[in-house]
Each structure stands twice: as structure tokens, then as C-alpha cells.
Motif scaffolding. Structure first.
Motif, mmCIF file in Angstrom:
data_model
loop_
_atom_site.group_PDB
_atom_site.id
_atom_site.type_symbol
_atom_site.label_atom_id
_atom_site.label_comp_id
_atom_site.label_asym_id
_atom_site.label_seq_id
_atom_site.Cartn_x
_atom_site.Cartn_y
_atom_site.Cartn_z
ATOM 1 N N HIS A 118 0.987 -1.403 -0.138
ATOM 2 C CA HIS A 118 0.061 -0.041 -0.166
ATOM 3 C C HIS A 118 0.879 1.322 -0.126
ATOM 4 C CE1 HIS A 118 -3.172 -2.829 1.745
ATOM 5 N NE2 HIS A 118 -3.795 -2.210 0.508
ATOM 6 N N HIS A 170 -9.971 5.447 -1.293
ATOM 7 C CA HIS A 170 -11.349 4.438 -1.706
ATOM 8 C C HIS A 170 -10.843 3.280 -0.913
ATOM 9 C CE1 HIS A 170 -14.122 2.948 -4.538
ATOM 10 N NE2 HIS A 170 -13.726 2.121 -4.631
ATOM 11 N N GLU A 199 -15.600 2.064 -0.705
ATOM 12 C CA GLU A 199 -16.540 1.110 -1.168
ATOM 13 C C GLU A 199 -17.701 1.151 -0.721
ATOM 14 O OE1 GLU A 199 -15.109 -2.639 -2.536
ATOM 15 O OE2 GLU A 199 -13.040 -2.122 -2.080
ATOM 16 N N TYR A 233 -6.620 6.097 -11.329
ATOM 17 C CA TYR A 233 -6.707 5.016 -10.315
ATOM 18 C C TYR A 233 -4.916 4.603 -9.957
ATOM 19 C CZ TYR A 233 -11.607 4.845 -11.237
ATOM 20 O OH TYR A 233 -12.836 4.991 -11.356
ATOM 21 N N GLN A 262 -4.530 -5.373 -10.711
ATOM 22 C CA GLN A 262 -5.785 -5.221 -11.039
ATOM 23 C C GLN A 262 -6.076 -4.568 -12.371
ATOM 24 O OE1 GLN A 262 -8.354 -3.524 -7.823
ATOM 25 N NE2 GLN A 262 -6.686 -4.387 -6.101
HETATM 26 N N1 ARG Z 1 -8.776 -1.768 -1.736
HETATM 27 C C1 ARG Z 1 -7.983 -2.222 -2.658
HETATM 28 C C2 ARG Z 1 -6.704 -3.138 -2.111
HETATM 29 O O1 ARG Z 1 -6.121 -2.735 -1.086
HETATM 30 C C3 ARG Z 1 -7.393 -1.340 -3.634
HETATM 31 C C4 ARG Z 1 -8.549 -0.445 -4.058
HETATM 32 C C5 ARG Z 1 -8.471 -0.083 -5.643
HETATM 33 N N2 ARG Z 1 -9.326 0.852 -6.147
HETATM 34 C C6 ARG Z 1 -10.526 0.657 -6.720
HETATM 35 N N3 ARG Z 1 -11.071 1.620 -7.137
HETATM 36 N N4 ARG Z 1 -10.913 -0.591 -6.943
HETATM 37 O O2 ARG Z 1 -6.447 -3.915 -2.878
#
Ligand code: ARG
Length: 564
Positions: free
Chosen positions: A130, A156, A256, A328, A334
Motif C-alpha cells: 500500500h 477509496h 467502497e 486510479y 488489477q
Molecule cells: N482496497 C484495494 C486493495 O487494497 C484497492 C482498491 C483499488 N481501487 C479501486 N477503485 N478499486 O487492494
């Protein structure tokens, strides 16, 4: 004005080509004997219906040479040689007049840019992975803001999803130790989460229990909501410790969960546009045409999922911020997810899907530990940053034991070293953590750049007030000239960093400045020069260098120290 722009404008007066194209075509020659800037005439040859050699010759004859030692043509190229004194004067005067804003511009004025970064998961460790998104996102935010963009930084948070059903179930079973939960919440929540997975392996019925609790949470049932809030508050408190250490801020923490009531309208629109398809009980958008698996919009049990929340988030951001770009900063693993989300938005007929940008980055490895949250074998960011500080303090105690404010300095250098490591290489490259390398005062490191800055500041302190008329024409040695050129092109590197969403362009530029400064410092006397004009000029060069290093580190999210 940056000198490259001066060159471009001069060329523009002689040819029929727009300024932007000219600027893009201008090259920095590999060898000094080829000049400081070069302009290839191939592209003009089509429109001017002439051989590039002849065009080069023609421009050479027509161009205004003020500020240049000479302008030569060499085959299809024009080579520009700067008048060193004039050039150094113009650069240093500009830096010293503009100070903290040197390198900034208003190219972004009137443009809203959403930058999403950090986004850790509630009740899970805030780990070294992170840090990558946090540091890159924070740097992009600052870099773009410096160029006039109106940035909106969004965290986010991963605060929704079936994992909360698991956690709620585990907690309700009485698995958590309240005392530990108060002292070290993430580890305790992590422990019961891991326990859930162990138990669920033996008894798959637990997964249904978890789904049930998440469903209740989605429906706003009281007990689940209260527990969820408790976990969230505890986690945020922990995360904020890290944000404070890093000096990272956000304009919004809409995670989220924020979109849990904003998905229905998106799903309706997808359906209205005839894109919603049944597949094994789930509702999906087919992306076969694009060689991608379908975007899952609704699971078989009716629960929404990650992608749906991201769709809702994108629509919300468009409506709320009318963004120019929606960025992002999320790991490369991802990539497919974001492609699916953006493609789905495009299929829905929204042109702005092209303004959504996934800015991926690589992996972080620490020794040979793999980072995972399931096994409980992770490195917490807070611990990592604390270790950086204590290791730096050790180094300071060894190198400069009498330094005042040692703790404060160790904090800035230690944390700066970690941040620098993340911003030094192109972001898709994996990072292997190596304390020794990272904290070294030599090499391409944070401490090296910060030390260079502190060295400059120490020279300036010794010199006292800088009075007198400056005669910049005396600063013509190769080292002075090279350093001034790097100060001049600082802004170009910032603009390129924005174009590529790549803060490392700025980091590398600062490394180059630090190297050029040390070369200058090692080749020339600064304080012990007889010629007062040379001395004053060199001190101004030191002052300007410190200013640019500080501006650069600043937009990367790294602090400077006056002494170290
Ligand atoms: N919370 C997710 C993680 O720690 C990342 C979020 C990424 N952002 C998004 N808009 N999907 O892996």
C-alpha cells in the motif's frame, strides 16, 4: 522561459510548423560538440518540399541568434550552442525570483483531476504494498497541483464486501480478545479473520454464514452496521498514524461502502442499454468482443461486488467532479479489473470512459517474505517507517553525533529514504527492499539528495548575506553550465511526469541535479575564490540548486533538512 521554448520560438519564426510540434522535435544532443539543442528538419521536408539539409541551411541563415554563441547546420540538423553567460544568467535569475513556485505553471488551470490512491482495506494490515500506491498517488497529486490542476485526492477505502461478513461472524463467535483489540486492533482483527479461514476450510457452511452477515450489513441491519463501524473506526485510527508520518492527506475518504446505495441506478442503466446478461445465475456484462472475461455486476445471491462499486464510483466522480482525468493508482494485478470497468462504461455510451486511467505499479519484496494478508505474515507500514527512522538515527549518531534535532532529522531522512525508493524507478518495476542501499548517503538515494541539499545550505550559511552585483557571464565552466542546464529543464521533467503519470521522471531529474551539483562542488572552490564576482555567481548557483532540489522533493512528498 525554459530555453528549449526559446529555441522553439526562434525556429517557429522561420518555418510553418506549430510550436508544440517544434518543441517535441527538439533534441538534446548526446555530445557537447553537437550543441545544447538540436532540431531535425525531416518533418518539415514534406510540407516545404525541400531536402532537410536545405531547410537546415535556410533556417540557419534566417534565425535570430541573440543569446546563442552560434547556430550551425550539420546535414539535416540544426545545432544550437548557447551563450553560456547569458543562459546561466537567465536561468538563475528566474529560479531566484520565482523561488518556491519555480517549475510550476498553470497548464492545468480549470481542469479537475481525481486521483485515487492508498485505498487500504479496513481491518487488514496497511502494508508495504500500500505504500507504493500511497506514495505514487501523493506525488502525482502534488505534481499535478503544482502545474495548476485542481486535484481531488480520494482514499477509496476497502470497507465493503463479503470479508466484513466473515469478520462480523468471527467477532460474534467471541473469538476476539477485547484487550488486544483495543491495543493492537488490526492484528487482532487479522487474527480472527485468519481463524475464520482456517475454520471455514474445515466447515464450508461458515462461508454461507459470512454471506448472510454481509447481506444484513448491505441491508443496513443494526447489529452488523454497528460492528462494521467499530472495525472501521479502529482501522482508520491506525492508518492515520501512517498518513501522519508520511504527511499524506486526502480530500475524500469515500470508500467502497459509500457506493452501496449508488449502484442500483448504474445497474438499471446497464440493463436499459441492453448490456445486462444472465450467466449462471449472476448478472454480467459480456466483453467477449474485447477478449476479456465478463464484468460481474451482481452475484447469484443478489449481492453486489467490487466491480459494481467501482462502476458506481466512476459515475459518482463524473457527476460530482466533472473530471478531466479520473486516475486510479492501483497495483498492476488489477489491470484486467480496470479494463473491464472502463470498457463497460464505454459500452454504456459514455465518452468519458477514455478519461479514466489506471496507473499501475509493480510488486514490493522484502527479503524473501511474500506479502499476504491471509497468512498473517506481513510487514506493517508503521513498523517499517519506524525502523527507517531508528536506522537513520543510528547513522546520524555515528556520522554527526553533535547534530541538533537529531530525532526530527532522522524522521525526515528515514521516511524520505523510503518514499524516494518507491519513486526512483519506473513504477511498473518491482522493488526489493534493501535497507543498506536505501539509507546510504551515496548512490541514487533519498539521503544522498537530502545531503546534497544540506551541503548547499551549509555553504550558504557560511557565506552569509549575498550582496553585490552578480556577473553571471563568469560562470562558464562545463560543470556550472551543465548544472544550470538541469535547473533550466526542471519543468520539462515535471510536465513529462504528468504526461506519463510517472513521478520517477521528476525523481531522476533531481538525482541528476544532485550529481551535477556534487561534480561542480568537487571541481571548483566556492567560498575560497579570489574573484568576488565568480564567488558571488557560484553562491547564487548554489542557492538556485537548493531551491530546485527543495521544490522537486516537495512535490514528491519528501521533506528537506537544513543540516544533517
Ligand atoms: N482496497 C484495494 C486493495 O487494497 C484497492 C482498491 C483499488 N481501487 C479501486 N477503485 N478499486 O487492494
Amino acid at each position: 522561459m525554459e530555453y528549449k521554448k526559446v529555441v522553439a520560438e526562434r525556429i517557429k519564426k522561420c518555418v510553418d510548423l506549430d510550436l508544440e510540434t517544434i518543441e517535441r522535435l527538439i533534441e538534446i544532443p548526446p555530445r557537447a560538440e553537437m550543441g545544447d539543442f538540436a532540431f531535425p528538419c525531416f518533418q518539415l521536408s514534406k510540407t516545404m518540399r525541400k531536402a532537410p539539409q536545405m531547410i537546415a541551411e535556410q533556417i540557419k541563415n534566417e534565425i535570430d541568434r541573440e543569446g546563442f554563441e552560434k547556430v550551425e547546420n550539420a546535414g539535416p540538423y540544426l545545432n544550437f550552442f548557447l551563450d553560456k553567460g547569458v543562459f546561466v544568467k537567465s536561468v538563475l535569475e528566474k529560479v531566484l525570483a520565482e523561488k518556491d513556485s519555480y517549475g510550476s505553471s498553470n497548464v492545468g488551470v480549470g481542469k479537475n483531476v481525481v486521483v485515487e490512491y492508498s485505498s487500504p482495506n479496513i481491518a487488514k494490515p496497511f502494508h508495504v504494498g500500500h505504500l507504493f500506491t500511497t506514495v505514487i498517488g501523493n506525488a502525482l497529486y502534488k505534481i499535478m497541483k503544482f502545474e495548476g490542476y485542481n486535484c481531488i485526492g480520494i482514499n477509496h477505502l476497502g470497507d465493503w464486501g463479503t470479508q466484513f461478513g466473515k469478520l462480523i461472524y468471527a467477532y460474534k463467535q467471541g473469538w476476539a480478545d477485547e484487550e488486544k483489540l483495543a491495543k493492537d486492533p488490526i492484528n487482532e482483527l487479522l487474527r480472527i479473520y485468519v481463524k475464520f479461514h482456517e475454520e471455514a476450510e474445515k466447515n464450508p457452511a461458515l462461508d454461507d454464514e459470512a454471506r448472510h452477515h454481509f447481506k444484513n450489513l448491505e441491508e443496513g441491519k443494526e447489529e452488523e452496521t454497528a460492528l462494521w463501524n467499530k472495525f472501521k473506526d479502529m482501522s482508520l485510527k491506525e492508518f492515520n498514524k501512517v498518513y501522519e508520518m508520511l504527511g499524506v492527506k486526502f480530500d475524500s475518504y469515500a470508500g467502497e461502502s459509500f457506493y452501496s446505495d449508488k449502484m442500483e441506478s448504474v445497474i438499471e442503466e446497464i440493463d436499459e442499454k441492453g448490456l445486462l446478461v444472465e450467466s449462471q445465475g449472476a448478472k454480467v456484462v459480456m466483453l467477449d468482443e474485447y477478449n476479456m472475461p465478463p464484468t460481474i455486476i451482481k452475484k447469484a445471491d443478489g449481492a453486489s461486488i467490487y466491480a459494481t462499486r467501482d462502476l458506481a464510483a466512476a459515475f459518482y466522480r463524473k457527476k460530482t467532479y466533472d473530471f478531466y482525468k479520473n486516475i486510479y493508482v492501483v497495483g498492476i494485478d488489477q489491470s484486467l479489473h480496470f479494463k473491464q470497468v472502463f470498457t463497460t462504461i464505454g459500452l454504456m455510451g459514455h465518452e468519458w470512459s477514455k478519461d479514466c486511467v489506471h496507473v499501475p505499479f509493480g510488486l514490493v519484496r522484502f527479503a524473501d517474505k511474500k506479502l499476504s494478508t491471509r497468512k498473517g505474515d506481513v510487514i506493517f507500514l508503521e513498523d517499517l517507517l519506524k525502523e527507517a527512522i531508528s536506522k537513520t538515527l543510528e547513522i546520524i549518531n555515528e556520522k554527526n553525533p553533535s547534530l541538533e534535532n537529531k530525532e526530527e532529522t532522522a524522521k525526515k531522512i528515514g521516511i524520505g529514504a523510503v518514499v524516494f525508493t518507491y519513486l526512483k524507478n519506473t513504477r511498473e518495476r518491482d522493488i526489493v527492499f534493501d535497507w543498506k542501499e536505501m539509507l546510504s548517503f551515496d548512490g541514487e538515494t533519498g539521503p544522498y539528495v537530502q545531503y546534497t541539499y544540506a551541503r548547499g545550505k551549509s555553504i550558504l550559511r557560511k557565506a552569509g548575506e549575498l550582496n553585490g552585483e552578480v556577473n553571471y557571464s563568469k560562470l562558464t565552466t562545463a560543470e556550472e553550465f551543465e548544472l544550470a542546464k538541469l535547473l533550466d529543464s526542471f519543468q520539462s521533467s515535471i510536465l513529462l511526469a504528468i504526461d506519463k503519470y510517472e513521478p520517477s521522471v521528476v525523481t531522476r531529474h533531481i538525482i541528476e541535479i544532485a550529481k551535477a551539483f556534487n561534480k561542480f562542488y568537487n571541481s571548483h572552490n566556492i567560498l575560497n575564490v579570489e574573484d568576488e564576482e565568480v564567488k558571488l555567481g557560484r553562491l547564487k548557483l548554489v542557492e538556485a540548486t537548493c531551491q530546485v532540489i527543495s521544490n522537486g522533493l516537495n512535490i514528491l512528498g519528501i521533506e528537506t533538512v537544513e543540516k544533517m
